[in-house]
Design a protein around this motif. Structure first.
Motif, PDB file in Angstrom:
ATOM      1  N   ILE A   1       3.887  -7.923  -2.678  1.00  9.55           N
ATOM      2  CA  ILE A   1       4.453  -6.620  -3.051  1.00  9.55           C
ATOM      3  C   ILE A   1       4.546  -6.478  -4.566  1.00  9.55           C
ATOM      4  O   ILE A   1       4.123  -5.461  -5.138  1.00  9.55           O
ATOM      5  N   VAL A   2       5.091  -7.491  -5.265  1.00 11.68           N
ATOM      6  CA  VAL A   2       5.217  -7.369  -6.722  1.00 11.68           C
ATOM      7  C   VAL A   2       3.852  -7.390  -7.396  1.00 11.68           C
ATOM      8  O   VAL A   2       3.668  -6.799  -8.464  1.00 11.68           O
ATOM      9  N   LEU A   3       2.896  -8.062  -6.782  1.00 10.91           N
ATOM     10  CA  LEU A   3       1.537  -8.066  -7.328  1.00 10.91           C
ATOM     11  C   LEU A   3       0.925  -6.672  -7.267  1.00 10.91           C
ATOM     12  O   LEU A   3       0.187  -6.268  -8.176  1.00 10.91           O
ATOM     13  N   MET A   4       1.249  -5.921  -6.219  1.00  6.73           N
ATOM     14  CA  MET A   4       0.642  -4.607  -6.021  1.00  6.73           C
ATOM     15  C   MET A   4       1.389  -3.473  -6.718  1.00  6.73           C
ATOM     16  O   MET A   4       0.758  -2.526  -7.204  1.00  6.73           O
ATOM     17  N   VAL A   5       2.715  -3.543  -6.789  1.00  6.77           N
ATOM     18  CA  VAL A   5       3.464  -2.356  -7.222  1.00  6.77           C
ATOM     19  C   VAL A   5       4.370  -2.571  -8.425  1.00  6.77           C
ATOM     20  O   VAL A   5       4.976  -1.613  -8.908  1.00  6.77           O
ATOM     21  N   ALA A   6       4.486  -3.805  -8.953  1.00  6.55           N
ATOM     22  CA  ALA A   6       5.414  -4.016 -10.074  1.00  6.55           C
ATOM     23  C   ALA A   6       4.835  -3.566 -11.409  1.00  6.55           C
ATOM     24  O   ALA A   6       5.581  -3.301 -12.347  1.00  6.55           O
TER      25      ALA A   6
ATOM     26  N   LEU B   1       0.826  -1.210   0.000  1.00  8.50           N
ATOM     27  CA  LEU B   1       0.000   0.000   0.000  1.00  8.50           C
ATOM     28  C   LEU B   1       0.857   1.256   0.000  1.00  8.50           C
ATOM     29  O   LEU B   1       0.531   2.246  -0.666  1.00  8.50           O
ATOM     30  N   PHE B   2       1.956   1.218   0.740  1.00 14.09           N
ATOM     31  CA  PHE B   2       2.887   2.348   0.725  1.00 14.09           C
ATOM     32  C   PHE B   2       3.432   2.585  -0.679  1.00 14.09           C
ATOM     33  O   PHE B   2       3.524   3.732  -1.153  1.00 14.09           O
ATOM     34  N   GLY B   3       3.765   1.502  -1.377  1.00 15.48           N
ATOM     35  CA  GLY B   3       4.258   1.644  -2.743  1.00 15.48           C
ATOM     36  C   GLY B   3       3.211   2.172  -3.696  1.00 15.48           C
ATOM     37  O   GLY B   3       3.498   2.988  -4.568  1.00 15.48           O
ATOM     38  N   VAL B   4       1.962   1.728  -3.521  1.00 19.75           N
ATOM     39  CA  VAL B   4       0.881   2.163  -4.411  1.00 19.75           C
ATOM     40  C   VAL B   4       0.504   3.623  -4.159  1.00 19.75           C
ATOM     41  O   VAL B   4       0.390   4.425  -5.103  1.00 19.75           O
ATOM     42  N   LEU B   5       0.287   3.980  -2.889  1.00 22.52           N
ATOM     43  CA  LEU B   5      -0.271   5.289  -2.561  1.00 22.52           C
ATOM     44  C   LEU B   5       0.776   6.393  -2.458  1.00 22.52           C
ATOM     45  O   LEU B   5       0.511   7.537  -2.840  1.00 22.52           O
ATOM     46  N   ILE B   6       1.949   6.085  -1.947  1.00 19.79           N
ATOM     47  CA  ILE B   6       2.980   7.109  -1.720  1.00 19.79           C
ATOM     48  C   ILE B   6       3.990   7.141  -2.864  1.00 19.79           C
ATOM     49  O   ILE B   6       4.119   8.147  -3.571  1.00 19.79           O
TER      50      ILE B   6
END
Length: 289
Positions: free
Chosen positions: A215-220, A121-126
């Motif tokens: 993590i890779v599913l959300m932000v890669a 979520l940090f990678g997606v939103l920030i």
């Protein structure tokens, strides 16, 4: 009474070890058995670069691009985590004050307990919004995934390396200083003695990064394209497995290919664990002479 308790403890420990080994064997056997159809029907085509599993006429099940992206992401991120983790651990071990050391170790302890979905979520939103403001064409990309994976694994690298350095015998360090060794030479002596633990930490970090899914599913980014720049969206193997396994028809060829991906990732992690143990033991024998 003590003999009975000791016997029961040994028996329970042995049963637990056998149960764990049996469960691991059963998992590997199940995943491999489900991937046999993909191996038979697709063959070497599994390593082609094209992934179009839902085409009605001629579906393609090539995981080559995703495999390369997984390896590139794991190697790139691991190298930076190794360098930063080793530097921070050396600083905490030799130069930090007691208060500073305790504070940093406490922060690392808390950071290591953050769930990967929260980091995602940090990678997606920030980080994603930051990349868009800086002109990136995709908020979720290779660099975003690498940064978040570094945050995930850096505490483990620092903690394990620091513990290995702390276990170096004090008389060994004092002996080097008494012979006139400077700081850099003393650090070399400590690193040599702590090499098994450090190598174990490095390979464990690589294993953790290679097998990470959330993590890779959300932000890669999820694009099946070979990474050409840090801002390109990519799709590692684990992201494909996590995103498609819940939607595919059970028993289909697509389903079998996803199990082949799982078998490939699991095999890689298990082989790396075996290599880690062998390398660590050889280094221990080398240190002891």
């Amino acid at each position: 009474m003590k003999k009975t308790i000791s016997f029961l403890f040994v028996l329970l420990t042995s049963l637990a070890a056998v149960a764990v080994a049996a469960a691991l064997f059963a998992i590997v056997f199940f995943i491999f058995s489900e991937s046999i159809r993909a191996i038979r029907e697709v063959g070497f085509g599994l390593f082609s670069p094209n992934w179009y599993p839902v085409w009605e006429t001629e579906p393609e099940f090539g995981i080559g691009t995703m495999l390369l992206n997984s390896l590139i992401l794991a190697v790139w991120t691991s190298v930076w985590v190794w360098i930063l983790g080793l530097g921070v651990a050396i600083y905490l071990h030799r130069y930090a004050s007691n208060r500073e050391r305790e504070l940093m170790l406490r922060i690392l302890e808390y950071a290591s307990g953050i769930p990967s979905v929260v980091l995602g979520l940090f990678g997606v939103l920030i980080l994603g919004n930051l990349f868009l403001r800086l002109g990136a064409w995709s908020a979720q990309n290779f660099l975003n995934a690498s940064i978040v994976l570094s945050i995930l694994t850096l505490p483990f690298m620092v903690s394990l390396t620091f513990q290995s350095l702390e276990k170096v015998p004090r008389q060994l360090v004092e002996g080097a200083i008494s012979l006139g060794a400077k700081d850099f030479a003393v650090i070399q002596v400590e690193l040599k003695h702590a090499a098994p633990g450090i190598v174990n930490a490095m390979l464990s970090v690589f294993n953790r990064i290679f097998g990470e899914t959330m993590i890779v599913l959300m932000v890669a980014g999820g694009a099946n394209m070979l990474v050409g720049s840090f801002l390109d969206p990519v799709r590692p193997l684990t992201a494909t497995l996590g995103s498609e396994i819940g939607e595919v028809a059970a028993g289909s060829l697509h389903y079998s290919v996803l199990f082949f991906i799982a078998f490939l990732v699991l095999s890689g992690c298990l082989i790396l664990n075996v290599l880690t143990n062998r390398i660590t033991r050889r280094l221990e024998r080398w240190i002891k002479g």
